[in-house]
Design a protein around this motif. Structure first.
Motif, short mmCIF file in Angstrom:
data_model
loop_
_atom_site.label_atom_id
_atom_site.label_comp_id
_atom_site.label_asym_id
_atom_site.label_seq_id
_atom_site.Cartn_x
_atom_site.Cartn_y
_atom_site.Cartn_z
N THR A 82 -5.52 43.79 14.53
CA THR A 82 -6.08 42.42 13.72
C THR A 82 -6.41 42.97 12.23
O THR A 82 -7.07 43.72 12.09
N ILE A 83 -5.85 42.27 11.42
CA ILE A 83 -6.03 42.41 9.94
C ILE A 83 -6.93 41.17 9.39
O ILE A 83 -6.34 40.16 9.36
N THR A 84 -7.92 41.58 8.77
CA THR A 84 -8.60 40.40 8.05
C THR A 84 -8.20 40.43 6.39
O THR A 84 -8.41 41.53 5.69
N LEU A 85 -7.48 39.48 5.98
CA LEU A 85 -6.86 39.49 4.74
C LEU A 85 -8.10 38.72 3.64
O LEU A 85 -9.01 38.35 4.06
N GLY A 86 -7.91 39.41 2.62
CA GLY A 86 -8.87 39.00 1.26
C GLY A 86 -9.33 40.26 0.52
O GLY A 86 -9.49 41.26 1.21
#
Length: 272
Positions: A82-86
């Motif tokens: 799971t990749i949290t972008l930003g």
């Protein structure tokens, strides 16, 4: 550190071009050519890990970026992610553990055209002061070898180098053995009738200082010949499975053994 309580690190020669497997190695360095879903290098590392080796030094050269990419992204390729972008909260979460947890892998740049002895000499700087010996092998061969027995024989014989003696096809460097000591080393005889060096060696750091300094040499030529003539190479006879991946036929054989669940080199693995 007690010398007998921790397994030595494993140095793996990964820098060659693999010209006899050209159809595959034009895209990948030979140690990165897959058996099943993972490169043969992964299989070799698991052979060592089954005996408690957790530290690896890879001698890189040809297409070294392939190794860097593989290990830098190792966990991501083996797990759901799971990749949290930003820009302020770029986070990566792996959902699965991997069997290789805790492995330490040093990616040592030893040059594009450096010979095998030179690669060992360069990468030896990553050995720790408390490590008087290390495993050494090539990045293109697998075996169901008992590495604990190999190490025990090496320590018992007290030689600078111990090689694993295997029965080959007749196109590799042949070794002559007297008792447990190598008495001569001949590179690639016309016909081989006895044993060859199958890799899976144990080397004392003293070998590097004595035979691998001041000259970029093939390990299998002058350095090993000199050590053999001095009586400083021991031989561990491995009579069971050993196979290199040097030709398309051997590449197909290893993949067939893996895909059919009959891969002998997994004999000591705790997981496959």
């Amino acid at each position: 550190m007690n010398e007998t309580s921790v397994m030595p690190p494993a140095m793996i020669l990964c820098g060659g071009r693999g010209t006899r497997l050209r159809d595959v190695t034009e895209l990948l360095p030979k140690p990165m050519v897959p058996i099943g879903e993972q490169p043969i290098l992964w299989h070799i590392m698991h052979i060592y890990a089954a005996f408690g080796v957790r530290r690896f030094i890879l001698c890189l050269g040809y297409k070294r970026e392939c190794f860097i990419d593989y290990f830098m992204n190792f966990h991501a390729h083996r797990s759901d992610v799971t990749i949290t972008l930003g820009s302020s909260a770029n986070q990566v979460r792996f959902h699965d553990n991997i069997p290789e947890e805790g492995w330490e892998v040093t990616l040592a740049d030893t040059g594009i055209d450096t010979k095998t002895g030179g690669r060992v000499a360069i990468a030896a700087k990553y050995l720790r002061p408390e490590e008087p010996e290390f495993f050494l092998t090539y990045g293109d061969g697998v075996a169901d070898i008992d590495l604990a027995a190999l190490l025990a024989l090496h320590r018992r014989e007290g030689k600078l180098l111990t090689v694993s003696a295997v029965h080959p096809e007749g196109r590799f460097g042949e070794i002559q053995i007297s008792g447990d000591t190598v008495s001569n080393f001949e590179e690639k005889p016309v016909q081989a009738g006895g044993f060859i060096n199958g890799g899976f060696m144990v080397m004392k750091r003293e070998f590097v200082k004595r035979h691998l300094t001041g000259e970029d040499a093939f390990l299998e030529q002058r350095p090993m010949l000199e050590a053999a003539q001095e009586g400083n190479i021991a031989a561990y006879r491995h009579e069971s499975f050993w196979q290199c991946m040097d030709t398309p036929r051997e590449y197909a054989l290893l993949n067939h053994l893996w895909e059919t669940g009959r891969a002998p080199w997994t004999k000591f693995w705790k997981h496959a």
